[in-house]
Design an enzyme around this catalytic site. Structure first.
Site, PDB file in Angstrom:
ATOM      1  N   GLU A  30       0.807  -1.255  -0.027  1.00 44.73           N
ATOM      2  CA  GLU A  30       0.026  -0.176   0.133  1.00 44.73           C
ATOM      3  C   GLU A  30       0.956   1.242  -0.031  1.00 44.73           C
ATOM      4  OE1 GLU A  30      -2.709  -0.513   3.149  1.00 44.73           O
ATOM      5  OE2 GLU A  30      -4.215  -1.520   1.850  1.00 44.73           O
ATOM      6  N   GLU A  85     -10.261  -4.719   9.516  1.00 39.22           N
ATOM      7  CA  GLU A  85      -9.061  -3.599   9.454  1.00 39.22           C
ATOM      8  C   GLU A  85      -8.218  -4.015   8.314  1.00 39.22           C
ATOM      9  OE1 GLU A  85      -6.954  -0.691  10.491  1.00 39.22           O
ATOM     10  OE2 GLU A  85      -9.029  -1.026  11.291  1.00 39.22           O
ATOM     11  N   VAL A  89      -3.343 -11.239   1.000  1.00 40.78           N
ATOM     12  CA  VAL A  89      -2.668 -12.377   0.777  1.00 40.78           C
ATOM     13  C   VAL A  89      -1.460 -12.226  -0.122  1.00 40.78           C
ATOM     14  CG1 VAL A  89      -3.159 -14.565  -0.617  1.00 40.78           C
ATOM     15  CG2 VAL A  89      -4.989 -13.322   0.609  1.00 40.78           C
ATOM     16  N   GLY A  97      -8.212 -18.143  -4.367  1.00 43.14           N
ATOM     17  CA  GLY A  97      -9.514 -18.090  -3.993  1.00 43.14           C
ATOM     18  C   GLY A  97      -9.503 -17.803  -2.163  1.00 43.14           C
ATOM     19  N   ILE A  98      -8.172 -17.517  -1.908  1.00 40.13           N
ATOM     20  CA  ILE A  98      -7.952 -17.192  -0.646  1.00 40.13           C
ATOM     21  C   ILE A  98      -8.703 -16.011  -0.074  1.00 40.13           C
ATOM     22  CG2 ILE A  98      -6.306 -16.534   1.228  1.00 40.13           C
ATOM     23  CD1 ILE A  98      -4.424 -18.504  -0.392  1.00 40.13           C
ATOM     24  N   GLY A  99      -8.603 -14.926  -0.708  1.00 34.95           N
ATOM     25  CA  GLY A  99      -9.246 -13.644  -0.724  1.00 34.95           C
ATOM     26  C   GLY A  99     -10.675 -13.782  -0.405  1.00 34.95           C
ATOM     27  N   ASN A 126      -6.360   1.544  -5.273  1.00 32.74           N
ATOM     28  CA  ASN A 126      -6.371   0.124  -5.430  1.00 32.74           C
ATOM     29  C   ASN A 126      -7.406  -0.818  -6.372  1.00 32.74           C
ATOM     30  OD1 ASN A 126      -5.878  -2.513  -5.107  1.00 32.74           O
ATOM     31  ND2 ASN A 126      -5.362  -2.386  -2.690  1.00 32.74           N
ATOM     32  N   TYR A 133     -14.188  -6.229  -4.538  1.00 31.20           N
ATOM     33  CA  TYR A 133     -15.124  -5.828  -3.795  1.00 31.20           C
ATOM     34  C   TYR A 133     -16.425  -5.691  -4.328  1.00 31.20           C
ATOM     35  CZ  TYR A 133     -11.107  -4.997  -0.499  1.00 31.20           C
ATOM     36  OH  TYR A 133     -10.050  -4.823   0.147  1.00 31.20           O
TER      37      TYR A 133
END
Length: 159
Positions: A30, A85, A89, A97-99, A126, A133
Site C-alpha cells: 500500500e 481492518e 494475501v 480463492g484465498i481472498g 487500489n 469488492y
C-alpha cells in the site's frame, strides 16, 4: 475452513510474528510501510485480549494470508457490525480463492454473531481490490469521509 490448496484458521497470540510479517507486507504493497510501527508483542497482546481477532490462510504449513477484524456499533442502527481492518494475501498466493474465502468466512462470522454489516476501507488507487469488492457485492460509502486524530494533535486536544 478449507478449500483445495489452503485452509483457514483463527489467529492465536502465538501467530503474532506471522501477523506482523504480513502486515508489513501489506504496508509495503500500500506504499505505507513507513507507517507500520507495531511489534509482534503488540499483536500478541491484541489477539490475547481479543481487542482484535483474525483469520489466517495457510498453504503447506506456511501462513500466506490474513484478515484482522473487530466489532463496531452503530448508535443510529442500534446494531453491531464487523470492521475488517486488514486483509492481505501474499502476491504469489493470489488467484487461489484465498481472498474470497477470507471474506466469505468473515461474512459467516458476522451473521453468526448477529452483526448487521461488514465494513472496511480501501485506498482509492487500489483498483484490483475495489473490483474484487464490487464482485462480492460491496458498495462504497461516498457520503462519508474518514477522520483521524493522532500524534501531537491528539495530545493537544487531550490537554
Amino acid at each position: 475452513m478449507s478449500a483445495p490448496g489452503f485452509f483457514l484458521r483463527e489467529a492465536k497470540p502465538r501467530d503474532a510474528e506471522d501477523v506482523l510479517r504480513l502486515v508489513r507486507a501489506l504496508g509495503e504493497y500500500e506504499k505505507l510501510g513507513h507507517e507500520v510501527v507495531a511489534s509482534a508483542q503488540d499483536y500478541y497482546g491484541a489477539l490475547a485480549t481479543k481487542r482484535i481477532k483474525g483469520l489466517l490462510a495457510e498453504v503447506e504449513g506456511e501462513i500466506v494470508g490474513l484478515a484482522l477484524f473487530y466489532e463496531t456499533f452503530s448508535t443510529f442502527a442500534g446494531k453491531a457490525g464487523l470492521w475488517v481492518e486488514d486483509v492481505f494475501v501474499q502476491p504469489e498466493h493470489r488467484r487461489l480463492g484465498i481472498g474470497r474465502a477470507l471474506f466469505q468466512a468473515l461474512a459467516r462470522k458476522a451473521l453468526d454473531e448477529g452483526h448487521a454489516w461488514m465494513e472496511w476501507n480501501v485506498l482509492d488507487w487500489n483498483e484490483p481490490a475495489i473490483a474484487f469488492y464490487r464482485r462480492i457485492g460491496a458498495v462504497g460509502r461516498v457520503e462519508w469521509t474518514d477522520q483521524r486524530l493522532s500524534g501531537d494533535a491528539l495530545k493537544a486536544l487531550a490537554g
